[in-house]
Design a protein around this motif. Structure first.
Motif, mmCIF file in Angstrom:
data_model
loop_
_atom_site.group_PDB
_atom_site.id
_atom_site.type_symbol
_atom_site.label_atom_id
_atom_site.label_comp_id
_atom_site.label_asym_id
_atom_site.label_seq_id
_atom_site.Cartn_x
_atom_site.Cartn_y
_atom_site.Cartn_z
ATOM 1 N N CYS A 81 -6.328 -40.974 -32.772
ATOM 2 C CA CYS A 81 -6.598 -41.969 -31.728
ATOM 3 C C CYS A 81 -8.108 -42.117 -31.553
ATOM 4 O O CYS A 81 -8.821 -41.121 -31.486
ATOM 5 C CB CYS A 81 -6.048 -41.504 -30.379
ATOM 6 S SG CYS A 81 -4.274 -41.312 -30.310
ATOM 7 N N GLU A 82 -8.563 -43.350 -31.456
ATOM 8 C CA GLU A 82 -9.946 -43.617 -31.018
ATOM 9 C C GLU A 82 -9.850 -44.298 -29.671
ATOM 10 O O GLU A 82 -8.877 -45.022 -29.417
ATOM 11 C CB GLU A 82 -10.653 -44.563 -32.009
ATOM 12 C CG GLU A 82 -10.907 -43.938 -33.368
ATOM 13 C CD GLU A 82 -11.504 -44.939 -34.390
ATOM 14 O OE1 GLU A 82 -11.702 -46.126 -34.029
ATOM 15 O OE2 GLU A 82 -11.752 -44.522 -35.521
ATOM 16 N N TYR A 83 -10.846 -44.113 -28.813
ATOM 17 C CA TYR A 83 -10.779 -44.744 -27.493
ATOM 18 C C TYR A 83 -12.155 -45.031 -26.893
ATOM 19 O O TYR A 83 -12.289 -45.200 -25.688
ATOM 20 C CB TYR A 83 -9.931 -43.903 -26.522
ATOM 21 C CG TYR A 83 -10.034 -42.391 -26.764
ATOM 22 C CD1 TYR A 83 -11.054 -41.646 -26.199
ATOM 23 C CD2 TYR A 83 -9.117 -41.746 -27.584
ATOM 24 C CE1 TYR A 83 -11.150 -40.277 -26.434
ATOM 25 C CE2 TYR A 83 -9.202 -40.377 -27.828
ATOM 26 C CZ TYR A 83 -10.212 -39.649 -27.254
ATOM 27 O OH TYR A 83 -10.313 -38.303 -27.504
ATOM 28 N N ALA A 92 -14.152 -54.436 -27.403
ATOM 29 C CA ALA A 92 -14.238 -55.511 -28.389
ATOM 30 C C ALA A 92 -13.875 -55.036 -29.796
ATOM 31 O O ALA A 92 -13.823 -55.829 -30.728
ATOM 32 C CB ALA A 92 -15.646 -56.102 -28.380
ATOM 33 N N CYS A 93 -13.619 -53.725 -29.952
ATOM 34 C CA CYS A 93 -13.137 -53.234 -31.244
ATOM 35 C C CYS A 93 -11.663 -52.842 -31.115
ATOM 36 O O CYS A 93 -11.065 -52.331 -32.061
ATOM 37 C CB CYS A 93 -13.989 -52.073 -31.739
ATOM 38 S SG CYS A 93 -14.031 -51.924 -33.540
ATOM 39 N N GLY A 94 -11.099 -53.056 -29.928
ATOM 40 C CA GLY A 94 -9.663 -52.823 -29.743
ATOM 41 C C GLY A 94 -9.229 -51.367 -29.835
ATOM 42 O O GLY A 94 -8.083 -51.082 -30.188
ATOM 43 N N HIS A 95 -10.120 -50.428 -29.512
ATOM 44 C CA HIS A 95 -9.740 -49.015 -29.624
ATOM 45 C C HIS A 95 -8.673 -48.621 -28.602
ATOM 46 O O HIS A 95 -8.001 -47.610 -28.774
ATOM 47 C CB HIS A 95 -10.976 -48.112 -29.530
ATOM 48 C CG HIS A 95 -11.900 -48.242 -30.708
ATOM 49 N ND1 HIS A 95 -13.010 -47.460 -30.907
ATOM 50 C CD2 HIS A 95 -11.853 -49.098 -31.779
ATOM 51 C CE1 HIS A 95 -13.614 -47.807 -32.035
ATOM 52 N NE2 HIS A 95 -12.940 -48.811 -32.578
ATOM 53 N N ASN A 96 -8.499 -49.431 -27.561
ATOM 54 C CA ASN A 96 -7.393 -49.194 -26.619
ATOM 55 C C ASN A 96 -6.045 -49.287 -27.338
ATOM 56 O O ASN A 96 -5.117 -48.534 -27.035
ATOM 57 C CB ASN A 96 -7.446 -50.201 -25.457
ATOM 58 C CG ASN A 96 -7.425 -51.648 -25.913
ATOM 59 O OD1 ASN A 96 -8.275 -52.065 -26.707
ATOM 60 N ND2 ASN A 96 -6.463 -52.432 -25.440
ATOM 61 N N ALA A 128 -16.029 -41.370 -29.912
ATOM 62 C CA ALA A 128 -17.327 -41.856 -30.418
ATOM 63 C C ALA A 128 -17.327 -42.339 -31.855
ATOM 64 O O ALA A 128 -18.161 -41.935 -32.653
ATOM 65 C CB ALA A 128 -18.393 -40.777 -30.227
ATOM 66 N N GLU A 129 -16.388 -43.244 -32.192
ATOM 67 C CA GLU A 129 -16.422 -43.819 -33.538
ATOM 68 C C GLU A 129 -17.580 -44.790 -33.696
ATOM 69 O O GLU A 129 -18.154 -44.933 -34.775
ATOM 70 C CB GLU A 129 -15.092 -44.547 -33.835
ATOM 71 C CG GLU A 129 -14.973 -45.068 -35.270
ATOM 72 C CD GLU A 129 -15.694 -46.388 -35.503
ATOM 73 O OE1 GLU A 129 -16.251 -46.580 -36.589
ATOM 74 O OE2 GLU A 129 -15.727 -47.218 -34.578
ATOM 75 N N GLU A 130 -17.927 -45.492 -32.608
ATOM 76 C CA GLU A 130 -18.944 -46.551 -32.684
ATOM 77 C C GLU A 130 -20.358 -45.958 -32.801
ATOM 78 O O GLU A 130 -21.166 -46.043 -31.876
ATOM 79 C CB GLU A 130 -18.858 -47.467 -31.455
ATOM 80 C CG GLU A 130 -17.547 -48.228 -31.331
ATOM 81 C CD GLU A 130 -17.361 -49.340 -32.365
ATOM 82 O OE1 GLU A 130 -18.291 -49.593 -33.157
ATOM 83 O OE2 GLU A 130 -16.283 -49.943 -32.379
ATOM 84 N N GLY A 131 -20.644 -45.330 -33.919
ATOM 85 C CA GLY A 131 -21.998 -44.831 -34.175
ATOM 86 C C GLY A 131 -22.206 -43.362 -33.861
ATOM 87 O O GLY A 131 -23.141 -42.748 -34.356
ATOM 88 N N ILE A 153 -4.463 -46.354 -37.296
ATOM 89 C CA ILE A 153 -4.502 -47.799 -37.563
ATOM 90 C C ILE A 153 -5.730 -48.352 -36.860
ATOM 91 O O ILE A 153 -6.318 -47.713 -35.986
ATOM 92 C CB ILE A 153 -3.233 -48.543 -37.070
ATOM 93 C CG1 ILE A 153 -2.998 -48.339 -35.575
ATOM 94 C CG2 ILE A 153 -2.031 -48.136 -37.891
ATOM 95 C CD1 ILE A 153 -3.555 -49.383 -34.662
ATOM 96 N N HIS A 154 -6.148 -49.546 -37.259
ATOM 97 C CA HIS A 154 -7.215 -50.247 -36.539
ATOM 98 C C HIS A 154 -6.778 -51.684 -36.309
ATOM 99 O O HIS A 154 -6.209 -52.302 -37.210
ATOM 100 C CB HIS A 154 -8.518 -50.202 -37.330
ATOM 101 C CG HIS A 154 -9.724 -50.493 -36.480
ATOM 102 N ND1 HIS A 154 -9.944 -51.732 -35.907
ATOM 103 C CD2 HIS A 154 -10.738 -49.700 -36.058
ATOM 104 C CE1 HIS A 154 -11.057 -51.679 -35.190
ATOM 105 N NE2 HIS A 154 -11.560 -50.452 -35.263
ATOM 106 N N GLY A 155 -7.027 -52.193 -35.139
ATOM 107 C CA GLY A 155 -6.718 -53.581 -34.851
ATOM 108 C C GLY A 155 -7.652 -54.515 -35.613
ATOM 109 O O GLY A 155 -8.810 -54.179 -35.866
#
Ligand SMILES: [Zn+2]
Ligand SMILES: [Zn+2]
Length: 388
Positions: A81-83, A92-96, A128-131, A153-155
């Motif tokens: 899971c990413e969040y 805006a990357c849909g991690h929800n 903290a996937e975003e960088g 998965i990723h949206g």
């Protein structure tokens, strides 16, 4: 076996309300990397309520978690899971959706625990996937040590079984020259900004000689103090991306050589600072992708038109370099809508995203079931991983 899969799909449908609320709540409270305390808490509570044993703060990362469900000796399969959200533009990357789909897949497997083959299901919360490279820290912290296979998965604006992810190395170049009056004594100075500009020019020429799936892009972060002073300090920051790990480091060395040559030509001295947060390219695992594809078809997910030239990077790449791992893209927004936009953030809680969330949760849960049921597939995935 198909009975159990039917039960898995029903379990996800039964959880639909809870999962949509989870997704919406995370979406409504965007938290930046390493600050996702609320999301980590909500996901941990949800999984705890559905029968998982949950540990928070694993791998030395406060907002990470590991939820486990054990049914005896067998393979260990992780669902990630990413969040984390983006600054200013929220989810805006849909991690929800990634978070709720991963948690939903886990909860569905817990609901059919009586029918689960022996093994261990982990749902791992990776901040903290975003960088920020959360997964890099978790790998170093040993969180993936006993994991046999991993999936997330990723949206996206369409469903794609596999989308290449470029590896990325980030580097800063600091040039030191010598200040002088730019009109009275320019010949007494050493122009650090010229070294910077020369680096850009050399890299622009290099770009013609690299493969089309590589990317090199940079900015000047310090270009001097005033136009009447020969700049004594100048700095640039570059990202170097490539689809294979050896090609990435090879290209990185060529970019550094451009900066070294510019320093030599101008007489400035160069300090190279290669940043720690390297994202490695996504290593494809066809064994896992085939299993995912077969399950995807049973929930009505169909692949969209491939877009091989729209390429990003993610720390799931690093996971895929240490064990078999996949990240299929799931359509959660209208085709053509770009991620990291305000439109995409809005789309991430619309009906299309809700449908994608449930379909993704079902597919991941069924794929995990297959791996537990057929340890030979786990071995095949690992053999494939070892071959490349
Ligand atoms: Zn993103
Ligand atoms: Zn993302």
């Amino acid at each position: 076996m198909s009975d159990a899969k039917h039960a898995i799909r029903q379990a996800v449908d039964g959880l639909a309300g809870e999962l949509e609320t989870l997704s919406q709540t995370i979406h409504d409270h965007p938290e930046l990397g390493y600050q996702e305390a609320k999301a980590c808490g909500w996901l941990s509570d949800f999984l705890g309520r559905h029968g998982f044993k949950v540990e928070k703060g694993v791998g030395g990362v406060e907002t990470a978690f590991r939820a486990s469900l054990e049914t005896g000796d067998g393979p260990t399969i992780a669902i990630l899971c990413e969040y984390d959200a983006l600054p200013g533009i929220g989810h805006a990357c849909g991690h929800n959706v990634i978070a709720a789909a991963g948690a939903g897949a886990g909860a569905a497997l817990a609901h059919v625990k009586g029918q689960l083959p022996r093994g261990r299901v982990l749902v791992i919360g990776t901040p903290a996937e975003e960088g920020g490279g959360g997964k890099v820290k978790l790998i170093r912290g040993g969180v993936f040590t006993d994991v046999d296979c991993a999936m997330m998965i990723h949206g996206f604006d369409r469903t794609l079984l596999h989308q290449d992810l470029l590896g990325i190395v980030r580097v800063n170049f600091d040039f030191t020259g010598k200040a002088a009056h730019a009109s009275a004594d320019p010949w007494a100075g050493i122009n650090a900004l010229d070294a910077c500009i020369q680096t850009f020019n050399a890299i622009s020429m290099l770009r013609q000689q690299v493969r089309p799936d590589c990317r090199i892009h940079g900015i000047i972060t310090n270009g001097g103090a005033a136009a009447n002073i020969i700049p004594e300090l100048a700095s640039a920051s570059f990202y170097v991306r490539a689809p294979r790990i050896d090609a990435m480091w090879d290209l990185y060395r060529r970019v550094v050589a451009c900066a070294e040559a510019a320093a030599r030509a101008t007489g400035a001295t160069l300090r190279v600072l290669q940043l720690d947060n390297v994202y490695e390219p996504l290593r494809r695992n066809q064994t896992l992708l085939d299993l995912f594809a077969a399950n995807m078809a049973t929930v009505g997910l169909a692949e969209g038109e491939p877009i091989p030239d729209r390429l990003g990077s993610s720390d799931i790449g690093n996971v895929s370099q240490v064990l078999p791992a996949i990240q299929p893209m799931i359509g959660i927004a209208p085709t053509g809508m770009a991620i990291h936009t305000r439109d995409f953030a809005e789309a991430a809680v619309q009906p299309l995203a809700k449908a994608g969330l449930l379909a993704a949760a079902k597919t991941m849960a069924m794929t995990t079931f297959d791996l537990l049921a057929e340890p030979a597939k786990v071995k095949a995935a690992k053999d494939e991983f070892a071959r490349r």
